[in-house]
Scaffold this active site. Structure first.
Site, PDB file in Angstrom:
ATOM      1  N   ASP A  35      -8.018 -18.989 -42.071  1.00 26.55           N
ATOM      2  CA  ASP A  35      -8.794 -19.951 -42.868  1.00 26.55           C
ATOM      3  C   ASP A  35      -8.074 -21.296 -42.893  1.00 26.55           C
ATOM      4  O   ASP A  35      -6.874 -21.362 -42.693  1.00 26.55           O
ATOM      5  CB  ASP A  35      -8.921 -19.437 -44.306  1.00 26.55           C
ATOM      6  CG  ASP A  35     -10.186 -18.635 -44.507  1.00 26.55           C
ATOM      7  OD1 ASP A  35     -10.930 -18.464 -43.536  1.00 26.55           O
ATOM      8  OD2 ASP A  35     -10.419 -18.182 -45.640  1.00 26.55           O
ATOM      9  N   LYS A  56     -13.607 -22.879 -43.266  1.00 25.83           N
ATOM     10  CA  LYS A  56     -14.930 -23.310 -43.749  1.00 25.83           C
ATOM     11  C   LYS A  56     -14.817 -23.968 -45.113  1.00 25.83           C
ATOM     12  O   LYS A  56     -15.306 -23.452 -46.100  1.00 25.83           O
ATOM     13  CB  LYS A  56     -15.930 -22.166 -43.765  1.00 25.83           C
ATOM     14  CG  LYS A  56     -15.405 -20.909 -44.394  1.00 25.83           C
ATOM     15  CD  LYS A  56     -16.449 -19.837 -44.283  1.00 25.83           C
ATOM     16  CE  LYS A  56     -16.007 -18.568 -44.957  1.00 25.83           C
ATOM     17  NZ  LYS A  56     -15.596 -18.731 -46.331  1.00 25.83           N
ATOM     18  N   MET A 168     -11.658 -25.222 -57.245  1.00 27.55           N
ATOM     19  CA  MET A 168     -12.789 -25.953 -56.650  1.00 27.55           C
ATOM     20  C   MET A 168     -13.451 -26.893 -57.647  1.00 27.55           C
ATOM     21  O   MET A 168     -14.681 -27.007 -57.695  1.00 27.55           O
ATOM     22  CB  MET A 168     -13.829 -24.968 -56.079  1.00 27.55           C
ATOM     23  CG  MET A 168     -13.292 -24.175 -54.908  1.00 27.55           C
ATOM     24  SD  MET A 168     -14.397 -22.888 -54.341  1.00 27.55           S
ATOM     25  CE  MET A 168     -13.787 -21.467 -55.223  1.00 27.55           C
TER      26      MET A 168
HETATM   27  N1  SAH Z   1      -8.207 -17.449 -52.420  1.00 25.26           N
HETATM   28  C1  SAH Z   1      -7.655 -18.731 -52.832  1.00 25.26           C
HETATM   29  C2  SAH Z   1      -8.718 -19.636 -53.414  1.00 25.26           C
HETATM   30  C3  SAH Z   1      -9.770 -20.083 -52.424  1.00 25.26           C
HETATM   31  S1  SAH Z   1     -10.946 -21.162 -53.110  1.00 25.26           S
HETATM   32  C4  SAH Z   1      -6.509 -18.480 -53.817  1.00 25.26           C
HETATM   33  O1  SAH Z   1      -6.355 -17.355 -54.305  1.00 25.26           O
HETATM   34  O2  SAH Z   1      -5.764 -19.417 -54.081  1.00 25.26           O
HETATM   35  C5  SAH Z   1     -10.298 -22.731 -52.636  1.00 25.26           C
HETATM   36  C6  SAH Z   1      -9.741 -23.456 -53.836  1.00 25.26           C
HETATM   37  O3  SAH Z   1      -8.457 -22.929 -54.156  1.00 25.26           O
HETATM   38  C7  SAH Z   1      -9.492 -24.937 -53.638  1.00 25.26           C
HETATM   39  O4  SAH Z   1     -10.672 -25.694 -53.828  1.00 25.26           O
HETATM   40  C8  SAH Z   1      -8.483 -25.212 -54.722  1.00 25.26           C
HETATM   41  O5  SAH Z   1      -9.105 -25.291 -55.980  1.00 25.26           O
HETATM   42  C9  SAH Z   1      -7.652 -23.945 -54.697  1.00 25.26           C
HETATM   43  N2  SAH Z   1      -6.444 -24.074 -53.867  1.00 25.26           N
HETATM   44  C10 SAH Z   1      -6.135 -23.383 -52.777  1.00 25.26           C
HETATM   45  N3  SAH Z   1      -4.909 -23.709 -52.318  1.00 25.26           N
HETATM   46  C11 SAH Z   1      -4.435 -24.637 -53.168  1.00 25.26           C
HETATM   47  C12 SAH Z   1      -3.217 -25.349 -53.281  1.00 25.26           C
HETATM   48  N4  SAH Z   1      -2.221 -25.188 -52.399  1.00 25.26           N
HETATM   49  N5  SAH Z   1      -3.072 -26.216 -54.305  1.00 25.26           N
HETATM   50  C13 SAH Z   1      -4.037 -26.377 -55.215  1.00 25.26           C
HETATM   51  N6  SAH Z   1      -5.210 -25.732 -55.173  1.00 25.26           N
HETATM   52  C14 SAH Z   1      -5.406 -24.865 -54.171  1.00 25.26           C
END
Ligand code: SAH
Length: 248
Positions: A35, A56, A168
């Protein structure tokens, strides 16, 4: 080795936050589907694998979910060990639930490997304990983005007494502020907005509920970012200052 699909959490970005189990799965993989929130540095653990990017991000060019699922199925049916590498934890806004169900429904063995979710890592990196005795008795992870654009139960969230961690949310700050204020949350409730948590380019913006959008705008907040909302934000700093005042 048997054909299998591993749904693996890559953690929030810092490659050292990967689990040993994730490293083991990557070391066995013949195909790795990655991803776009995954730090490419993690691919150092699977030099032998064929890497396919299936990112995506919302609003960007994307690989449809159905295509990704069919691709996993095809490789697994050809006897390959497939790792689907997802940012953070695969079960937190990561679709692991539906992918595992679908693959198992097609007779494929699936194993899910946890990762550290961005909300937990981001808060910790910024010295925010998501639960704190006497301050917050729990934490609620939620997304501001829904498939059907339905509203969250803002009143329950505003008055539930837990720390809120929003994923998000960058494009929905106005909706979040309005919802929580209307739901009864105090306008001065502290908020931390944490961008690129755990990566060298991590940035943090401290604000409060009533000023959410203007502070984010002035800061230039960009995705990926999480929002932490609640009295725990700043609690450690306040505690240190209190301690110093008492000691001094
Ligand atoms: N499965 C992922 C979340 C996916 S949804 C998890 O557990 O972290 C995608 C959202 O995750 C982004 O829009 C943001 O809100 C958050 N996100 C993912 N990586 C991030 C990071 N390094 N720093 C801050 N927010 C992050």
């Amino acid at each position: 080795m048997n054909a299998k699909v591993w749904l693996v959490g890559a953690g929030p970005g810092d490659p050292e936050l990967l689990t040993l189990k994730a490293v083991r799965a990557l070391g066995q993989a013949q195909v790795v589907m990655i991803d776009d929130l995954v730090n490419p540095a993690i691919l150092a653990h699977c030099p032998q694998a064929r890497v396919i990017a299936v990112g995506k991000r919302g609003g960007c060019r994307s690989t449809p979910q159905a295509f990704i699922q069919r691709l996993m199925l095809r490789h697994a049916r050809q006897g390959r060990c497939v790792v689907r590498l997802k940012g953070g934890d695969p079960c937190i806004f990561g679709r692991a639930g539906e992918e595992a169900l679908w693959l198992r429904g097609h007779g494929i063995e699936v194993e899910v490997v946890n990762g550290i979710t961005a909300g937990l890592a981001g808060a910790t990196q910024c010295d925010i304990p998501l639960t704190l005795r006497g301050v917050s008795r729990g934490v609620t992870l939620l997304t501001a983005h829904t498939q059907d654009d339905s509203e969250l139960n803002w009143q329950a969230l505003a008055q539930g007494g837990t720390t809120l961690v929003l994923y998000m949310g960058v494009a929905r700050l106005e909706q979040i502020r309005r919802g929580l204020l209307q739901g009864g949350m105090a306008p001065g409730t502290p908020v931390a907005m944490i961008e690129n948590a755990s990566l060298p380019q991590q940035r943090e913006c401290r604000s409060h509920l009533a000023a959410l959008e203007e502070d984010a705008l002035a800061f230039g907040l960009r995705s990926p970012a999480i929002l932490v909302i609640g009295e725990v934000v700043g609690a450690v700093q306040a505690g240190i200052e209190r301690f110093r005042a008492l000691a001094g």
